[in-house]
Design an enzyme around this catalytic site. Structure first.
Site, PDB file in Angstrom:
ATOM      1  N   THR A   1      24.425   7.811  32.064  1.00 23.81           N
ATOM      2  CA  THR A   1      23.843   9.114  32.393  1.00 23.81           C
ATOM      3  C   THR A   1      24.816   9.985  33.183  1.00 23.81           C
ATOM      4  O   THR A   1      25.737   9.473  33.829  1.00 23.81           O
ATOM      5  CB  THR A   1      22.572   8.921  33.253  1.00 23.81           C
ATOM      6  OG1 THR A   1      21.920  10.178  33.425  1.00 23.81           O
ATOM      7  CG2 THR A   1      22.895   8.363  34.629  1.00 23.81           C
TER       8      THR A   1
ATOM      9  N   SER B   1      22.797  15.429  29.186  1.00 20.81           N
ATOM     10  CA  SER B   1      22.255  14.389  30.072  1.00 20.81           C
ATOM     11  C   SER B   1      23.186  13.204  30.253  1.00 20.81           C
ATOM     12  O   SER B   1      22.860  12.283  31.012  1.00 20.81           O
ATOM     13  CB  SER B   1      20.915  13.895  29.524  1.00 20.81           C
ATOM     14  OG  SER B   1      21.099  13.189  28.316  1.00 20.81           O
TER      15      SER B   1
ATOM     16  N   THR C   1      14.551   5.763  32.134  1.00 22.91           N
ATOM     17  CA  THR C   1      15.055   7.126  32.268  1.00 22.91           C
ATOM     18  C   THR C   1      14.072   7.853  33.186  1.00 22.91           C
ATOM     19  O   THR C   1      12.973   7.373  33.424  1.00 22.91           O
ATOM     20  CB  THR C   1      15.132   7.856  30.915  1.00 22.91           C
ATOM     21  OG1 THR C   1      13.805   8.008  30.410  1.00 22.91           O
ATOM     22  CG2 THR C   1      15.946   7.087  29.903  1.00 22.91           C
ATOM     23  N   GLY C   2      14.475   9.013  33.677  1.00 23.56           N
ATOM     24  CA  GLY C   2      13.574   9.754  34.564  1.00 23.56           C
ATOM     25  C   GLY C   2      14.083   9.735  35.989  1.00 23.56           C
ATOM     26  O   GLY C   2      15.258   9.465  36.243  1.00 23.56           O
TER      27      GLY C   2
ATOM     28  N   THR D   1      18.793  10.461  30.622  1.00 26.39           N
ATOM     29  CA  THR D   1      19.561   9.208  30.660  1.00 26.39           C
ATOM     30  C   THR D   1      19.427   8.561  29.289  1.00 26.39           C
ATOM     31  O   THR D   1      18.498   8.859  28.553  1.00 26.39           O
ATOM     32  CB  THR D   1      18.950   8.246  31.715  1.00 26.39           C
ATOM     33  OG1 THR D   1      18.978   8.882  32.980  1.00 26.39           O
ATOM     34  CG2 THR D   1      19.672   6.926  31.800  1.00 26.39           C
TER      35      THR D   1
ATOM     36  N   ARG E   1      25.478  11.565  45.063  1.00 29.62           N
ATOM     37  CA  ARG E   1      24.154  10.953  44.803  1.00 29.62           C
ATOM     38  C   ARG E   1      24.261   9.941  43.661  1.00 29.62           C
ATOM     39  O   ARG E   1      24.835  10.222  42.610  1.00 29.62           O
ATOM     40  CB  ARG E   1      23.146  12.052  44.458  1.00 29.62           C
ATOM     41  CG  ARG E   1      21.736  11.553  44.118  1.00 29.62           C
ATOM     42  CD  ARG E   1      21.528  11.438  42.619  1.00 29.62           C
ATOM     43  NE  ARG E   1      20.134  11.160  42.261  1.00 29.62           N
ATOM     44  CZ  ARG E   1      19.732  10.838  41.040  1.00 29.62           C
ATOM     45  NH1 ARG E   1      20.609  10.757  40.051  1.00 29.62           N
ATOM     46  NH2 ARG E   1      18.472  10.606  40.793  1.00 29.62           N
TER      47      ARG E   1
END
Ligand code: GLY
Length: 360
Positions: A232, A90, A265-266, A214, A242
């Site tokens: 991340t 990650s 995070t997420g 992350t 992106r």
């Protein structure tokens, strides 16, 4: 302007400065018995990462803080430990690549004492984007450098390019590519897909590892100064170019010495649109505890989406800390409670937060 500044702080002095972190710590007197900013503050460091590497990172940061080192140094060195773990898909070395098989890293850094911030996005071939973000913060008047410009900047400071795509990550990416067909497109935004709570597109591909994983690292030093970093490899198999929330100040990270700090995070797209980390710190300023503020942010995101897709639950996890050292952690999806790493003079603790249930 940029080049004038760089001349006055040579790369040689940068590396001397880095080495000086530990040397400086050695000549400090024992800190036992010192008062901490007159308010009972002790140094502490937290992270969203709770595996063994996360714990090691906390010990690295603690080593600096416990000798009187700065929150900025502790956060950078702790984040570096996680970025260097080749098994972690990650972040940093071994992070899952974009759809072209290229590892593109995002990171932000913020110093709550000076309100300085720096970030890099889509940085390739540099294992420690957090260190580059710190340099953007401290040695430019910019906040965000991207792609080729971020790489040139890193190389100018002596960072060496290296291949970050491990064999493990390459195999996961190849497995993902096997399932692509010429008819695939990138789909509509995830929150508009017809998802039932807790499920996702990926349920059809249980053998393909993927994530928005992350790391957030935040520290308070002996002077009560707060610093934070988010780092991340971003969304797995993302489109080339992106950028997620992690390098966006106010989204993936926000730090304010007068209040506290928060990190996310997420799904970065949710976090960017909600300015989630800034929102959490803002709520703390209004008197909410870090735990309440993290839950407020989850509910705010879910509430907006409920109007367009009642089945969608955001996948984010938030961590926060107040200037007095209270912590909070929340998420909405998942069966296990979210957890965070906390290192204080009492040792290492994996601290649980709360699952938040959307208002009906
Ligand atoms: N939160 C990481 C990302 O979406 O890229």
């Amino acid at each position: 302007m940029l080049f004038n500044m760089k001349k006055s702080i040579s790369r040689r002095s940068f590396f001397d400065q880095t080495i000086g972190i530990s040397a400086g710590a050695l000549i400090l007197p024992s800190l036992k018995g010192m008062t901490f900013n007159g308010s009972g503050l002790k140094p502490m460091i937290i992270s969203s990462h709770t595996n063994d590497t996360g714990k090691n990172a906390m010990e690295t940061g603690w080593e600096i803080l416990s000798k009187g080192g700065s929150a900025v140094d502790a956060v950078e060195k702790a984040a570096n430990v996680i970025e260097a773990d080749p098994e972690d898909t990650s972040v940093g070395l071994g992070g899952l690549p974009n759809e072209d098989g290229v590892v593109q890293l995002d990171s932000s850094f913020m110093d709550g004492k000076t309100y300085s911030a720096g970030a890099v996005a889509c940085l390739e071939n540099i294992m420690h984007p957090s260190s580059v973000a710190r340099l953007v913060m401290q040695h430019t008047d910019h906040v965000l450098l991207v792609g080729a410009g971020a790489l040139s900047f890193a190389k100018a400071w002596g960072f060496k390019e290296e291949n970050l795509l491990t064999e493990k990550a390459r195999k996961i990416w190849l497995r993902w590519k096997e399932d692509l067909s010429p008819d695939d497109d990138w789909g509509v935004p995830e929150h508009l897909q017809n998802l039932k709570s807790g499920t996702s597109y990926w349920k059809d591909f249980p053998d393909i590892e993927h994530h928005y994983g992350t790391t957030n690292v935040i520290a308070i030093d002996i002077n009560g100064d707060i610093a934070g970093c988010t780092t991340t490899s971003g969304l797995s198999f993302k489109l080339n170019g992106r950028v997620g929330d992690s390098p966006i100040i106010g989204a993936g990270l926000y730090v304010d010495n007068e209040v506290g700090a928060a990190g996310a995070t997420g799904r970065g797209e949710d976090v960017i649109k909600s300015c989630a980390s800034y929102y959490i710190v803002f709520r703390m300023k209004e008197g909410r505890t870090p735990q309440q503020a993290c839950e407020d942010a989850m509910l705010m995101i879910a509430d907006r989406y409920r109007k367009v897709n009642p089945d969608y639950l955001p996948s984010e996890k938030f961590v926060a800390i107040s200037k007095s050292g209270e912590t909070g952690c929340a998420m909405m999806k998942g069966t296990n409670k979210p957890a965070m790493s906390v290192r204080t003079e009492k040792g290492y603790l994996k601290q649980e937060g709360n699952i938040v249930f959307p208002d009906k």
